[in-house]
Design an enzyme around this catalytic site. Structure first.
Site, PDB file in Angstrom:
ATOM      1  N   GLU A   1       9.907   5.860   1.127  1.00 52.10           N
ATOM      2  CA  GLU A   1       8.975   5.320   2.115  1.00 52.10           C
ATOM      3  C   GLU A   1       9.621   4.817   3.409  1.00 52.10           C
ATOM      4  O   GLU A   1       9.409   3.680   3.833  1.00 52.10           O
ATOM      5  CB  GLU A   1       8.132   4.216   1.489  1.00 52.10           C
ATOM      6  CG  GLU A   1       7.239   4.695   0.363  1.00 52.10           C
ATOM      7  CD  GLU A   1       6.309   3.641  -0.191  1.00 52.10           C
ATOM      8  OE1 GLU A   1       5.325   4.015  -0.860  1.00 52.10           O
ATOM      9  OE2 GLU A   1       6.556   2.432   0.046  1.00 52.10           O
TER      10      GLU A   1
ATOM     11  N   GLU B   1       3.804   8.572  -5.859  1.00 51.01           N
ATOM     12  CA  GLU B   1       3.114   7.363  -6.285  1.00 51.01           C
ATOM     13  C   GLU B   1       1.618   7.522  -6.033  1.00 51.01           C
ATOM     14  O   GLU B   1       1.209   8.089  -5.019  1.00 51.01           O
ATOM     15  CB  GLU B   1       3.603   6.124  -5.522  1.00 51.01           C
ATOM     16  CG  GLU B   1       5.072   5.792  -5.706  1.00 51.01           C
ATOM     17  CD  GLU B   1       5.491   4.564  -4.896  1.00 51.01           C
ATOM     18  OE1 GLU B   1       4.595   3.800  -4.448  1.00 51.01           O
ATOM     19  OE2 GLU B   1       6.707   4.375  -4.699  1.00 51.01           O
TER      20      GLU B   1
END
Length: 709
Positions: A361, A466
């Site tokens: 991320e 995710e």
């Protein structure tokens, strides 16, 4: 030769009732009731560890009761006594045999793979011959048909013949990306802690003078309160072998395991527990190998922070590719990518650690996609320098899309060798709604399916690293420690109108069957829309205050136990009405023809290092490191004599031709705190002249090699 096997690993005894996240999650589910879809019609086995579901095609776990393995976690309707040794099948580190020591037909007749077996040719003293009834057992027939005769056993000391389920390729078989589905789950909060996943760790210090809001402040609090061994206690108990057995039994074939950079080392002034979590990642490899589960290793936290969030190690500012230390932090992060790649590309580990997410991320909206591509390209080069090019050589490389959107990556990394995109689609952190799950049943299909399909066609393999069942931000510490929720209008920072109370979304013990089915439908739609996925996360620990899970929408394990997650994830196929998966990838995308032949214009346009850094200025005017230091090598597991001591478990560095040094500070230059923030000015003067020296530089904290005892 006498083959290696891992020492006995404790199972349920690892879980102690005095640890909050190991208490039973509900009075009714002390023993798991969910089962592998393949074994559901069969009767329970008495030889399972307490609380474990019945896996499919899984070998017996080694226990602490001496040299004999337990009976197999069989898929038959009977549990054979250990005296009949041919019913045991242990997929751990198993013995290599010299070529020609066994007729290949042996493996199709009397299958046996026992790490304590001293002689395949003769029965062991006190062990009976296989009975006629066993010879006709459907369990043994199915196993023989499933497992092909091993190739020359002298070549590898590790047995990679296990498969997670009958529909998943064994570890020593090709995983056909784009055809075989990745059905995975994250082991979040284990080796890289997060407050909402393991709230009990953080609740203890949430209101201290230095509140624990991330692992940095948690480590500081622990160091002042008995020591950092509290973190190792967490590593030992939060995830154990039993979790891997349950994951395989649930029909899942991959795990994504986040690790932080301090798995490799720390530098002076960094409070993290250095190196220790790597020891437990080695245990994860051991357990994954045993149960046929592939690992996506994700570098979740890097020096300076790539996103400023608590799971990056330190809550606050972004200092990767951003601000005056943005270049230096990127150089150091790339060193860790190189070190990890050298370890996992070794032949002993490459079939298990089959994917590597090189940075989790990163915030491209802050520092720009151009520099992120440069960073990724340099990371790609480092991974492939270690692994080599082509199918079977090291891991699939995973790039998070950096919050730019999947479509922005179309046309990049064409003809690279085995690269994939990672996206984390969450619905819970934007606009809040009181709508129930029944009103959201098709939302994943409409929101995500087309984007995934397009990305697979335009870039290549695209996974959802995710996602969760959360449709709002309710749950203890979901947004961070003491930051409140948008749903209840208490989230800071921000000005969010109150939608309602979170109690109905967190008090899972009051959920009725209809609500559980609605959540199930949402989960199945998510799986079908995303195609290749890793649910976030496998387990949420109990609150030390309430004694129960306070963020239930994020726990796959709890959903299985309570009935809102599928016992067989293949139920998701067709939920969105389309073909799943969409089909095979191009040859170069899976390591075939053309792989590794990146276009020269692309590589020159995104060469490393960048010419400038966001909120930092010209790269030549910023602090940077120099490659003159000692390279840190990740340690391989060591074995006791009884567990195959002396067996080659690798040296941590597969490419012996790579002799480049590691990045270290230049002794004559000035540096700022790696987490200084983007508003600080670069040091002036930057350097006083002279050459780089290793002395007078921050000293990494190095611990002794781990031992798997």
């Amino acid at each position: 030769m006498s083959g290696p096997s891992y020492d006995p690993v404790p199972l349920s005894t690892d879980h102690t009732d005095d640890v909050p996240y190991n208490r039973p999650l509900s009075p009714e589910t002390r023993h798991s009731a969910y089962q592998s879809p393949e074994t559901q019609p069969l009767e329970p086995h008495d030889d399972l560890p307490p609380g474990a579901a019945r896996p499919r095609f899984l070998g017996a776990a080694l226990n602490d009761d001496g040299p004999n393995p337990r009976s197999s976690y069989a898929s038959s309707s009977n549990s054979f006594p250990i005296a009949d040794d041919y019913s045991s099948s242990v997929y751990a580190l198993n013995a290599d045999r010299a070529p020609g020591s066994r007729d290949p037909t042996f493996y199709s007749l009397n299958y046996r793979d026992d790490p304590h077996d001293g002689d395949f040719n003769d029965s062991q003293p006190g062990v009976s011959k296989m009975s006629p009834a066993m010879q006709s057992s459907p369990y043994l027939s199915e196993k023989r048909n499933t497992y092909a005769a091993p190739r020359d056993r002298s070549r590898h000391p590790f047995n990679n013949g296990a498969r997670a389920q009958s529909f998943t390729p064994a570890l020593n078989e090709t995983f056909r990306y784009g055809i075989d589905q990745i059905r995975g789950v994250n082991l979040g909060g284990w080796l890289n802690t997060e407050p909402f996943i393991t709230p009990a760790l953080y609740e203890k210090y949430a209101n201290s003078s230095n509140p624990a809001v991330d692992e940095w402040t948690l480590s500081e609090n622990m160091a002042a309160d008995g020591g950092l061994q509290q973190l190792e206690d967490h590593y030992k108990t939060f995830i154990t072998e039993k979790d891997f057995a349950e994951i395989a039994a649930a029909g899942l074939n991959w795990v994504r395991i986040p690790i932080p950079y301090w798995a490799v080392e720390t530098w002076d002034g960094e409070p993290f527990l250095a190196k220790t979590c790597w020891t437990y990642f080695l245990k994860a490899i051991q357990w994954a190998r045993k149960y046929g589960i592939r690992i996506n290793l994700d570098l979740h936290a890097v020096p300076g922070s790539q996103n400023g969030w608590n799971h990056s190690g330190r809550l606050g500012t972004i200092n990767l590719l951003n601000g005056p230390m943005g270049l230096a932090n990127a150089q150091r992060s790339l060193d860790y990518i190189r070190i990890i790649s050298e370890f996992i590309s070794q032949p002993q580990y490459k079939d298990v650690v089959a994917m590597f997410g090189i940075t989790n991320e990163p915030q491209a909206p802050t520092f720009g996609q151009e520099n992120l591509i440069r960073y990724y390209l340099e990371g790609y080069n480092l991974v492939r320098a270690a692994s080599g090019i082509g199918e079977g050589n090291g891991p699939m490389i995973s790039f998070h899309e950096g919050f730019t959107g999947l479509s922005k990556w179309s046309g990049t990394f064409v003809n690279s060798d085995r690269t994939s995109l990672d996206v984390h689609p969450y619905l819970c952190f934007s606009n809040q709604s009181p709508d129930p799950y029944s009103a959201r049943a098709n939302t994943p299909c409409s929101a995500w399916a087309a984007g995934q399909n397009n990305s697979i066609g335009n870039f290549g393999l695209t996974t959802a690293g995710e996602f969760s069942n959360a449709i709002n931000d309710c749950g203890l510490y979901v947004n961070g420690v003491n930051l409140g929720t948008r749903y209840e209008g208490t989230y800071t920072p921000g000005n969010w109108p109150r939608v309602g109370s979170c109690q109905q979304w967190t008090d899972y013990q009051t959920w009725d069957d209809d609500m559980k089915q609605d959540i199930m439908n949402f989960a199945l739609a998510s799986m079908d829309a995303l195609q290749h996925y890793f649910f976030w996360t496998w387990k949420i620990g109990n609150s030390s205050v309430t004694g129960k899970v306070e963020a239930p929408a994020w726990s796959y394990q709890l959903g299985l136990q309570e009935g809102w997650m599928p016992k067989d994830p293949r139920q998701a196929i067709g939920k969105c009405g389309g073909k799943n998966p969409v089909g095979a990838l191009k040859p170069w995308q899976t390591g075939g023809a053309g792989a590794g032949q990146l276009d020269a214009d692309f590589t020159s346009s995104y060469a490393w290092p960048p010419t400038s850094i966001s909120q930092g200025g010209a790269a030549t005017l910023l602090p940077s490191y120099t490659p003159t230091g000692t390279v840190r090598t990740l340690a391989a597991p060591t074995f006791t004599k009884s567990a195959g001591g002396g067996v080659d478990a690798g040296q941590g560095w597969v490419n012996t031709a790579d002799t480049a040094k590691g990045m270290v500070p230049i002794a004559t230059c000035s540096y700022l705190d790696p987490w200084v923030g983007p508003s600080a000015a670069p040091p002036a003067p930057l350097c006083s002249g002279g050459t780089a020296r290793r002395d007078n530089t921050p000293t990494p904290i190095i611990t002794s090699p781990p031992s798997l005892a």
